[in-house]
Design an enzyme around this catalytic site. Structure first.
Site, mmCIF file in Angstrom:
data_model
loop_
_atom_site.group_PDB
_atom_site.id
_atom_site.type_symbol
_atom_site.label_atom_id
_atom_site.label_comp_id
_atom_site.label_asym_id
_atom_site.label_seq_id
_atom_site.Cartn_x
_atom_site.Cartn_y
_atom_site.Cartn_z
ATOM 1 C CG PHE A 1 -7.174 36.432 52.907
ATOM 2 C CD1 PHE A 1 -8.053 36.157 51.868
ATOM 3 C CD2 PHE A 1 -5.983 37.060 52.586
ATOM 4 C CE1 PHE A 1 -7.776 36.475 50.557
ATOM 5 C CE2 PHE A 1 -5.683 37.403 51.270
ATOM 6 C CZ PHE A 1 -6.578 37.101 50.270
ATOM 7 C CD GLU A 2 -11.187 40.315 51.506
ATOM 8 O OE1 GLU A 2 -12.226 40.809 51.988
ATOM 9 O OE2 GLU A 2 -10.693 40.671 50.437
#
Lengths: 255, 602
Positions: free
Chosen positions: B432-433
């Protein structure tokens, strides 16, 4: 609405979770770089004073600490918990090592008179020296009644009812104000200093004064000769029968 | 001098290539209401200059410092938060039950942890990036809580702080800071993950031009089930500067109360199981035009800025976790005996501790260096540096948690111990990110674009026969070789970028190596800067820091040398053509194609 004012004494001690190590020269314990925090019993004392203020029974709570500049952190924690202002009695680090209950009691007694407070709160003892003397000495110097090991506190007009935890059970006293109270474990559960409150506490004042300003002499007649670790606990011995147990106990001279 | 200028033909290919992964080049936009995006007027140029072979020392030496006042303030904050997490957070229970207990959330709110970076005038703590990173070290004790808080404030409400107007800030921030409302960031869709620009959720302007009607589905939204305020990205029709109608992304602040907002059931995840992740659907949700965040059509940049601004803190979050792991495993290694000796006496175990300590040191240094840069006045955009921190720390986390589990042996595998939970919780960090693959491409391409632009303008000057530029380039080369700055091997004679790099965007394996080299360089810079400061001011245990710093630098140096040699297309170390061939053959048949070893032909 009461016009009572309270003074709470707080002590900066090595955090309870830290593993204590003795300095190689046996002059004391290692404090450099070690985590410090407010003495847990002092936290309970602050909490009680703040609760009285929230119940509008006390008008102002003043937090005080004696010691080097780092004490201000501890006072700030008290302010973040709800105390109104702080007093830092500045003692240089070298001299702070020899600060004992009698010296601190002298300071607190003078401050209690100067600030004209009705209640002085302390923790029952500090977890570093376990002296359990400062509160009692302060009351003695002020000639005020004292309620130590308090596990419950109720304000009744110009008196306070203090329930004390003592070895035999619970003792209830009624003391005339002004008086000194020391807090025991079950008095209350202290709140967390929340981050917003810590920020608000930045605006509260901490007055810095010297012991000389109060006319207190800090010389100590006690000196520490050596500090050592407790002896290593030896392994126990398992025995098979009760007779063996009795024999062993007789052997080591216990019965 | 930022990059909104014009590009020459030579570098146009590079620039066009990099627009697919654009983020840091954001032109200033002034509207009638004077809303200004808080992004690169001023860019951290350290990483970009590395691509030109320059080490911009003034950006990174000395290591950033905070004042004694700020330090005692942070330390004041650390105490209660640490205490709360040690005494009152039962991570095992949160992981098993798949949710964070309501009263734990309430206590987190009252501690003030829902509004760490919200400005004070809106009810938050208004802390700097450095302080936010410091608190991240403690919150990391529980992965689910970390992610819930990050999704709420590092991305969920961040858009309002970065690009919101006064009315939006005053209306939404106070309740978000106190935690009364929880926020979520809604970008990802079933068909649009890394390719965020391809989202299909639509927002159409109503007849009376007072509302946008929002329709679409978002997937894997953290806090999707808890949030009442959503930052939603949707395609809107925009009239372009040349008069044509285009679909561009716009960011919106959407309240659950606007109606038509529903969420699916919580997803069952491998890790961070206490955080709430679900689908969020918008059906004819009416969003007032006042709730447009930033500019209509400017949503992509808003999304990138939001993601870039919170990314760096992953470094301190992981460092906090590693430091805890070192304590836990050291306790075990120093007491557990096999072959009549403590595990701590064995080389293979000692190596693991050295690894964990080194990685923790590097990521701490990189994080606080980046945070220090970000805390400079003017809101500098350090998106490359932040991306480097994220890639390094996520991969180090996965590696180190695995090694920590290994120290415990069989016990590490058991649910009775927290190691398997740490392992499961850390796996998401690489995904993620911004996946590490995308971030590596971003790091490499943004840097190459910058280098290409600078170098191309130099080529133009040289072609015009500008003597001073020629002398400068030669002089620079001489100084460089004397000063021994890094040669990335991308330059030929007189600093000209090689023409074969025109299609660089397709060469992901090349870009990966470039990014790895850069990440190592940034790490080395960070540890050297930090260790020098520690020696200079005499911090305790600075000799140990020197050991760690030197260890990392030597390791990174040799890794870089290998990557550099692989960059040469015709080097024996370069297996790119073979890799491509193998994968083509496998993917054609969608299976392993080797004949079974036991097979015979007769």
């Amino acid at each position: 609405m009461a016009e009572l004012r309270a003074l709470v004494a707080v002590k900066r001690v090595i955090d309870f979770a830290v593993k204590i190590r003795v300095k190689p020269d046996k002059s004391g314990v290692v404090t450099d770089g070690v985590k410090h925090s407010m003495n847990p019993f002092c936290e309970i004392a602050v909490e009680e004073a703040v609760r009285l203020k929230e119940k509008k029974l006390v008008k102002e709570v003043i937090a005080v600490s004696c010691g080097p500049s780092q004490c201000q952190e501890t006072i700030r924690t008290a302010l973040a918990m709800g105390a109104d202002r702080g007093i830092h009695v500045e003692v240089p680090a070298a001299q702070a090592e020899s600060l004992g209950p009698l010296q601190v009691a002298r300071v607190l007694a003078k401050l209690a008179e100067k600030e004209k407070v009705d209640l002085v709160f302390l923790g029952k003892q500090a977890i570093d020296d376990d002296c359990n003397q400062t509160g009692q000495m302060t009351a003695g110097l002020l000639d005020w009644p004292q309620g130590t090991f308090a596990s419950q506190l109720t304000l009744e007009g110009d008196k306070i009812k203090v329930e004390r935890e003592i070895d035999g059970g619970l003792e209830t006293l009624r003391l005339k104000l002004p008086s000194v109270v020391t807090a025991d474990l079950r008095l209350n559960e202290p709140r967390y200093a929340t981050l917003p409150n810590i920020m608000k506490a930045k605006k509260k004042k901490i007055e810095v004064i010297k012991p000389g300003d109060l006319g207190v002499d800090l010389t100590s007649k006690v000196s520490v000769i050596s500090v050592e670790e407790p002896p290593q606990r030896l392994a126990g011995v398992k025995v098979e029968t009760t007779e063996d147990l009795v024999a062993k106990l007789k052997e080591v001279g216990r019965i | 001098m930022s990059g909104c200028g014009f590009l020459s033909r030579g570098a146009a290919a590079l620039a066009a290539a990099a627009t697919a992964v654009r983020a840091s080049r954001v032109p200033r936009i002034f509207t009638g209401t004077h809303r200004r995006l808080h992004t690169s007027l001023q860019s951290c140029s350290f990483a970009k200059e590395l691509f030109l072979g320059n080490i911009e020392q003034k950006g990174v030496f000395p290591f950033p410092e905070i004042s004694q006042d700020e330090l005692s303030e942070i330390n004041q904050f650390v105490g209660p938060v640490e205490r709360f997490f040690t005494e009152e957070v039962d991570s095992r229970k949160i992981d098993q039950e798949g949710k964070i207990p309501v009263d734990t959330l309430e206590k987190l709110k009252s501690l003030g942890l829902f509004g760490i970076q919200v400005p004070e005038e809106y009810g938050g703590l208004g802390l700097s990036n450095t302080m936010y990173a410091r608190l991240g070290e403690i919150i990391s004790m529980d992965g689910s809580i970390t992610v819930t808080l990050a999704a709420h404030q590092a991305i969920g409400l961040k858009g309002i702080i970065l690009v919101g107007n006064e009315e939006q800030k005053a209306k939404y921030l106070p309740k978000l800071a106190s935690g009364e409302h929880i926020a979520a960031f809604c970008l990802t869709e079933p068909a649009s993950g890394s390719d965020a620009a391809s989202i299909q959720t639509r927002a159409t302007l109503s007849e009376d031009k007072k509302y946008f009607i929002l329709n679409g589905s978002k997937v894997w939204i953290t806090n999707g089930g808890l949030a009442s305020i959503f930052t939603v990205f949707a395609k809107t029709e925009v009239v372009d500067s040349d008069g044509s109608i285009k679909d561009k992304i716009t960011a919106f602040i959407v309240e659950r109360d606007f109606g038509g907002v529903t969420n699916g059931k919580p997803e069952e995840k491998l890790g961070i199981r206490g955080s709430n992740t679900c689908e969020v659907h918008f059906e004819n949700t009416r969003v007032p035009v006042e709730n447009v965040l930033g500019e209509v059509g400017g949503g992509f940049k808003v999304a990138m800025n939001i993601l870039n601004s919170g990314r760096f803190s992953m470094g301190s979050v992981v460092a906090g976790m590693l430091k805890k792991l070192i304590e836990l495993t050291a306790e075990y290694a120093c007491t557990r005996k096999q072959f009549n000796r403590n595990l701590s006496e064995f080389g293979l175990i000692q190596e693991k501790f050295a690894l964990m300590a080194q990685k923790a040191y590097v990521m701490e240094s990189m994080t606080y260096l980046t945070a220090g840069m970000l805390d400079q006045p003017g809101f500098p955009d350090c998106s490359i540096e932040a991306a480097m921190v994220k890639v390094f720390s996520s991969e180090a986390a996965w590696q180190c948690v695995s090694e920590a589990l290994q120290i415990l042996g069989g016990s590490g595998y058991m649910k009775d111990y927290p190691y398997e939970r740490f392992l499961r919780d850390s796996r998401i960090l690489l995904i993620f990110e911004g996946t590490n693959e995308i971030l590596r491409l971003f790091i490499a391409l943004t840097g190459l674009q910058h280098a290409g632009r600078i170098l191309t303008s130099r080529i133009k000057e040289l072609k015009r026969g500008n003597v001073t530029v020629v002398m400068e380039s030669i002089g620079r080369k001489l100084r460089d070789s004397l000063g021994r700055t890094v040669d990335l091997g991308l330059t030929g004679n007189l600093g000209v970028v090689h023409p074969s790099l025109g299609t660089i965007v397709e060469e992901q394996l090349v870009l990966k190596r470039v990014a790895n080299i850069l990440i190592n360089l940034y790490g080395m810079t960070a540890v050297l800067s930090r260790a020098s400061r520690s020696i200079r001011i005499g911090l305790p245990n600075h000799d140990h820091e020197v050991l760690l710093a030197n260890m990392f630098c030597v390791e990174a140096y040799f890794q870089n040398l290998f990557s550099l040699s692989q960059l040469d297309k015709f080097a024996p170390e370069n297996m790119d053509d073979q890799i491509k061939k193998v994968s083509q053959q496998i993917l054609e048949k969608r299976a392993y194609i080797c004949a079974h070893p036991l097979n015979r032909t007769s």
